[in-house]
Motif scaffolding. Structure first.
Motif, PDB file in Angstrom:
ATOM      1  N   LEU A 148     -12.438 -49.774 -50.030  1.00  0.00           N
ATOM      2  CA  LEU A 148     -11.414 -48.794 -50.484  1.00  0.00           C
ATOM      3  C   LEU A 148     -11.812 -47.745 -51.918  1.00  0.00           C
ATOM      4  O   LEU A 148     -11.591 -46.674 -51.719  1.00  0.00           O
ATOM      5  N   VAL A 344     -11.674 -52.039 -40.344  1.00  0.00           N
ATOM      6  CA  VAL A 344     -10.450 -51.739 -39.703  1.00  0.00           C
ATOM      7  C   VAL A 344      -9.543 -50.880 -41.018  1.00  0.00           C
ATOM      8  O   VAL A 344      -8.742 -50.077 -40.767  1.00  0.00           O
ATOM      9  N   ALA A 345      -9.721 -51.376 -42.199  1.00  0.00           N
ATOM     10  CA  ALA A 345      -8.890 -50.634 -43.333  1.00  0.00           C
ATOM     11  C   ALA A 345      -9.125 -49.349 -43.391  1.00  0.00           C
ATOM     12  O   ALA A 345      -8.343 -48.622 -44.055  1.00  0.00           O
ATOM     13  N   ILE A 346     -10.266 -48.847 -43.173  1.00  0.00           N
ATOM     14  CA  ILE A 346     -10.822 -47.400 -43.441  1.00  0.00           C
ATOM     15  C   ILE A 346     -10.756 -46.639 -42.145  1.00  0.00           C
ATOM     16  O   ILE A 346     -11.124 -45.553 -42.243  1.00  0.00           O
TER      17      ILE A 346
ATOM     18  N   ILE B 346     -10.087 -61.514 -40.863  1.00  0.00           N
ATOM     19  CA  ILE B 346      -9.081 -60.340 -40.467  1.00  0.00           C
ATOM     20  C   ILE B 346      -8.800 -60.855 -39.109  1.00  0.00           C
ATOM     21  O   ILE B 346      -7.766 -60.561 -38.818  1.00  0.00           O
ATOM     22  N   PHE B 350      -5.095 -61.033 -37.706  1.00  0.00           N
ATOM     23  CA  PHE B 350      -4.540 -60.550 -36.542  1.00  0.00           C
ATOM     24  C   PHE B 350      -4.021 -61.550 -35.366  1.00  0.00           C
ATOM     25  O   PHE B 350      -2.860 -61.441 -35.003  1.00  0.00           O
ATOM     26  N   ILE B 446      -3.992 -55.245 -44.793  1.00  0.00           N
ATOM     27  CA  ILE B 446      -4.123 -54.715 -43.423  1.00  0.00           C
ATOM     28  C   ILE B 446      -3.213 -54.924 -42.261  1.00  0.00           C
ATOM     29  O   ILE B 446      -2.933 -54.066 -41.484  1.00  0.00           O
ATOM     30  N   LEU B 453      -3.462 -54.769 -53.821  1.00  0.00           N
ATOM     31  CA  LEU B 453      -4.303 -53.522 -53.281  1.00  0.00           C
ATOM     32  C   LEU B 453      -3.496 -52.854 -52.328  1.00  0.00           C
ATOM     33  O   LEU B 453      -3.668 -51.449 -52.530  1.00  0.00           O
ATOM     34  N   ARG B 457      -2.696 -48.700 -52.838  1.00  0.00           N
ATOM     35  CA  ARG B 457      -2.904 -47.900 -51.913  1.00  0.00           C
ATOM     36  C   ARG B 457      -1.577 -47.047 -51.597  1.00  0.00           C
ATOM     37  O   ARG B 457      -1.784 -45.843 -51.341  1.00  0.00           O
ATOM     38  N   PHE B 475      -8.111 -47.803 -59.214  1.00  0.00           N
ATOM     39  CA  PHE B 475      -8.904 -48.969 -58.957  1.00  0.00           C
ATOM     40  C   PHE B 475      -9.405 -49.457 -60.336  1.00  0.00           C
ATOM     41  O   PHE B 475      -9.483 -50.637 -60.250  1.00  0.00           O
TER      42      PHE B 475
END
Lengths: 401, 506
Positions: A148, A344-346, B346, B350, B446, B453, B457, B475
């Motif tokens: 990120l 997938v995050a970006i 990840i 999911f 996510i 984080l 964001r 950051f």
């Protein structure tokens, strides 16, 4: 009359016990039956619940959806794709993008890792400290944080295309990504590839011949001029005779954007940079540990045998260090491949992003799609580790010889 | 012998002083030896200096010199307002600090979060110092009591029953599931070709279900009576305490040697009672704060701590299973470990987010944070299993053999002899996997959870604070938090490793 040894008793009961319950015997059998019953119960609950839930949500299970039209666009694809293609095609587009970013990431990570490891091992204190600082900082920040950071902070802060940062007027870096020269194939490509292939085969053959001569007859043959001739000379000759293999179309600034050249999307740039710097830090530590694991006496023994420093390194130190380096290096390559799913995050269109992300939310076929995605990663992991263990096995064999 | 003039081979005058050898100690000598001892090294030093110059100077300039320290909104951090090139925009962090630490946790209830942080620190710090005594009590409190207390503190809500009700409820669920499966099989047999077999199996299962129903009837009856009484929680609690203490007393050796177990059990229950009373759990507890309001560092720490607490038993069980001599258990453990280690976290998240809700009964909604926690726990458990397996392999075989020679059972051998040694060997490994778990918690952003984080964001999209340096400032701040935690843990792991290897040092 010969004295034949009596056959051992057959011990049917013992064998049966072993076969049914392993070393633990009847207790093991009881444990296995209980365990199997529990597993069966859990599996039954899962299947029954899933069937009920899917029914209430009106989702038909099965893989038939893969032949439907996907209906969404993907902003980077190695194979031809448009939004009227099927989910199968989406799957392969995502898979290829994942492989692309993993392979490029692995190459860069290895290079970075070795350079940083050399810095850390250097007798120069300042350089060693800088290398150490890099490793400490990069390893102690989450990878997603770094992705990120590159994507939202660094790449977003780059100038617009008109004020691109130009590198030798060939590469242009701006907030829409990296513009690079586009390779265009020329008629000389096939002869060039053929020449390269022939040269590689010849060079490998020469190396094998020289090694056999060295090991069997103790005869040293200097082959590097011939190898160089094969690997560089042959393709050069082909270029002279048939013309160059590729022509690079340079990007030109026209209006507000670039004409010509190929644009690498910023997601790819951010992901590659983050993955390779992150994994590079881990590889640096592995390489350093590997080199330090070789005892100082090995180097001294090599020079007392009259080998030059380079020959000692090449023949004695590096092979031993490699034996320590390869297994953890494998797992770092695997980690990089698996970490590429953070795309997938970006929004880089990798497998997880387009298939397990967009396709799941469009079709609702969560079970099938996520199972397929997990299967692909399992397969990729197992393949890589199998290849690497073959390599490790070869290194061990050559050490034994 | 009067001529005392020296023979010609004896030197008459002093040798001239040699120059002092190049200094190898002190700062100058050090610089000479390590930085400037050869032309190549000088070149490398210059290179290093250049590198440091281009990294350190801009960083300091950005973070401190050019930074803006006070302001109300984005205008304070714009270059034309400040009059110079703008570095970090710290007022933005000040404005977002509560969001980064608590998320949207209601302001009036934040003391609960602070109290949990404080409790966690008070329990964890003594656990990390090898010198301090009472490790068993301390780790028991941290690994068992603290998660429960933290749940009721952070989430709120009370309890309607205690041990008896919970056990009865669980057993009833099991009985219903068995009966349901039996009925399904019986129904299936009507339409299938292999009729009799499923029918027999189904009837058998129904029978088993019925048997369980009658077996647990006293328990369910007791529960119903307790629920009707005026103090359901305390009645249930007392009953549970009496039953558990009695069982422990008998198992501990009755009158002969059961006193210790009895006292321990009574003290534990006294502690639980104090906890229930203090937090008012019998009267509904604290107001419930939905996990969707949690965020920032709170979520990061909750996931990290839950992950480590839950992954330990999973890891130990899987590691023991992988070394088991029983084929089915071994195969299952290997497959389970390799599967979860072979897929990226990840996809596990999911899986937990999209698939898990399909696997539980439809009327049983699984909270979003809980889903992520389950995914993280399974994933970390698989990695932890490999770490612990290393420790188990490191325990000398003679230890287990000696234990079985003394007549200890497998359970006693494992829990009293092998595991304590194995776990001590792998403390650095456990800390290392805790570091990677801590870093991996960032992935939950996510799946729409707002950890540190994720909150960061989210805060970037606030138009009140959008300046060219907002992202870098954010950051830098979050990076410092992550770095402090991870670096601290890695140093601790090194410290423990050195301590464990103390006998090998020369």
């Amino acid at each position: 009359m010969s004295i034949a040894p009596r056959k051992p008793p057959l011990q049917f009961a013992l064998r049966l016990k072993r076969a049914l319950g392993g070393k633990a015997g009847w207790n093991g059998l009881a444990a296995q039956i209980a365990f199997a019953a529990i597993l069966a119960w859990i599996a039954y609950e899962i299947v029954a619940n899933a069937r009920m839930n899917l029914e209430t949500q009106h989702i038909a299970s099965g893989f038939g959806f893969l032949n439907y039209n996907a209906g969404f666009d993907v902003n980077q694809s190695l194979i031809a794709y448009n939004n009227s293609d099927t989910y199968w095609r989406v799957f392969f587009v995502g898979l290829l993008n994942t492989i692309l970013v993993s392979v490029i990431g692995i190459v860069f990570a290895t290079v970075i890792g070795f350079i940083v490891a050399l810095c850390r091992l250097s007798p120069n204190l300042l350089l060693a400290r800088i290398g150490g600082l890099y490793v400490e900082i990069v390893r102690n920040l989450p990878l997603l944080f770094q992705i990120l950071f590159w994507y939202l902070a660094v790449l977003a802060a780059l100038p617009a295309p008109r004020q691109s940062i130009s590198i030798f007027n060939t590469f242009f870096l701006n907030n829409r990504g990296l513009v690079v020269p586009q390779p265009v194939t020329e008629p000389g490509l096939y002869p060039f590839i053929a020449a390269l292939a022939v040269g590689t085969v010849l060079a490998l053959g020469l190396r094998g011949y020289a090694r056999r001569a060295l090991f069997q007859r103790g005869q040293m043959i200097r082959i590097w001029p011939y190898v160089l001739g094969c690997l560089v000379g042959l393709p050069l000759v082909s270029m002279l005779v048939f013309g160059g293999p590729l022509k690079f179309e340079l990007p030109q600034l026209k209006g507000f954007n670039f004409a010509g050249g190929a644009r690498i999307i910023p997601e790819f740039v951010a992901l590659t940079v983050a993955l390779s710097t992150y994994t590079g830090a881990f590889i640096a530590e592995i390489v350093r540990a590997g080199v330090m694991s070789v005892h100082k006496g090995q180097m001294e023994a090599g020079s007392s045998l009259g080998l030059s420093r380079a020959a000692t390194l090449r023949l004695i130190v590096v092979p031993q260090a490699m034996r320590v380096i390869v297994p953890p290096l494998t797992s770092q390559y695997l980690n990089l491949t698996k970490n590429s799913s953070l795309a997938v995050a970006i929004g880089y269109p990798d497998l997880v992003s387009v298939f397990a992300g967009t396709a799941v939310s469009q079709t609702g076929q969560a079970i099938e799609i996520i199972a397929m995605t997990m299967g692909v990663y399992l397969l990729l992991s197992l393949t890589t580790s199998a290849l690497m263990s073959v390599y490790g096995w070869r290194i061990n064999r050559s050490m034994a010889a | 012998m009067t001529d005392l003039s020296a023979p010609s081979f004896v030197r008459q005058d002093l040798v001239a002083e040699r120059a002092a050898p190049a200094k190898t100690t002190g700062l100058i000598g050090f610089v000479r030896m390590r930085l400037l001892n050869s032309p190549g090294n000088i070149l490398l030093t210059i290179l290093g200096l250049l590198l440091a110059w281009y990294i350190v100077i801009p960083a300091i300039k950005f973070l401190l010199v050019d930074a803006i320290w006070t302001g109300k909104d984005r205008t304070a951090c714009l270059a034309d307002k400040a009059g110079h090139e703008v570095g970090a925009c710290w007022p933005y962090i000040q404005a977002k600090l509560t969001q980064l630490i608590y998320g949207f946790y209601p302001e009036a209830q934040r003391w609960r979060v602070n109290l949990t942080y404080g409790l966690g620190a008070a329990l964890l710090l003594p656990l990390l110092m090898p010198r301090l005594p009472a490790k068993a009590l301390n780790s028991g409190l941290f690994f068992f009591a603290f998660p429960v207390v933290a749940f009721f503190l952070l989430h709120g809500g009370g309890i309607a029953g205690f041990g008896v009700s919970w056990t009865a409820g669980l057993l009833q669920l099991f009985e219903q599931s068995i009966g349901g499966a039996g009925d399904l099989l019986v129904n299936l047999s009507k339409s299938s070709a292999i009729g009799p077999l499923p029918w027999v199996l189904g009837k058998l299962l129904v029978l088993v279900g019925l048997l369980i129903h009658w077996l647990i009837f006293p328990l369910t009856w007791l529960r119903d009576q307790l629920q009707l009484s005026s103090v359901p929680v305390w009645g249930d609690f007392l009953l549970t305490a009496v039953i558990v203490s009695a069982v422990l007393f008998v198992l501990g050796g009755g009158l002969r040697s059961g006193g210790r177990a009895l006292i321990g059990s009574l003290l534990t229950f006294a502690g639980i009672a104090a906890g229930i009373k203090l937090m008012g759990l019998d009267r509904g507890g604290f107001p419930i704060v939905d996990t969707r309001l949690w965020g920032g560092l709170l979520v990061t720490l909750v996931i990290a701590i839950t992950g480590i607490v839950a992954s330990m038993p999973i890891g130990i069980a899987l590691a023991l299973g992988r070394r088991s001599t029983i084929p089915l258990i071994r195969i299952f453990s290997i497959a389970f470990i390799e599967f979860w280690r072979g897929v990226p976290l990840i996809t596990v998240l999911f899986f937990a987010t999209y698939m898990l809700p399909l696997f539980v009964p439809g009327n049983f909604a699984v909270d979003g944070l809980l889903r992520a926690l389950i995914g993280v726990a399974i994933f970390t458990g698989a990695y932890m299993a490999e770490v612990i397996r290393g420790g188990l392999a490191a325990v000398a075989r003679g230890q287990a053999e000696a234990a079985s020679a003394l007549g200890l059972s497998w359970w006693k051998t494992t829990s009293l002899i092998v595991l304590p040694q194995a776990l001590r060997y792998v403390i650095p490994g456990i800390v290392n996997s805790f570091i990677s778990l801590f870093k991996d918690t960032s992935l939950v952003s996510i799946v729409a959870l707002f950890d540190l984080l994720g909150s960061l964001r989210a805060s970037f999209s606030d138009p009140n604070w959008s300046t060219p340096t907002t992202a870098f400032t954010g950051f830098a701040f979050a990076g410092m938090i992550y770095f402090v935690f991870c670096f601290g843990m890695s140093r601790y792991s090194l410290f423990v490793e050195n301590r464990l290897n103390a006998h090998r040092r020369h």
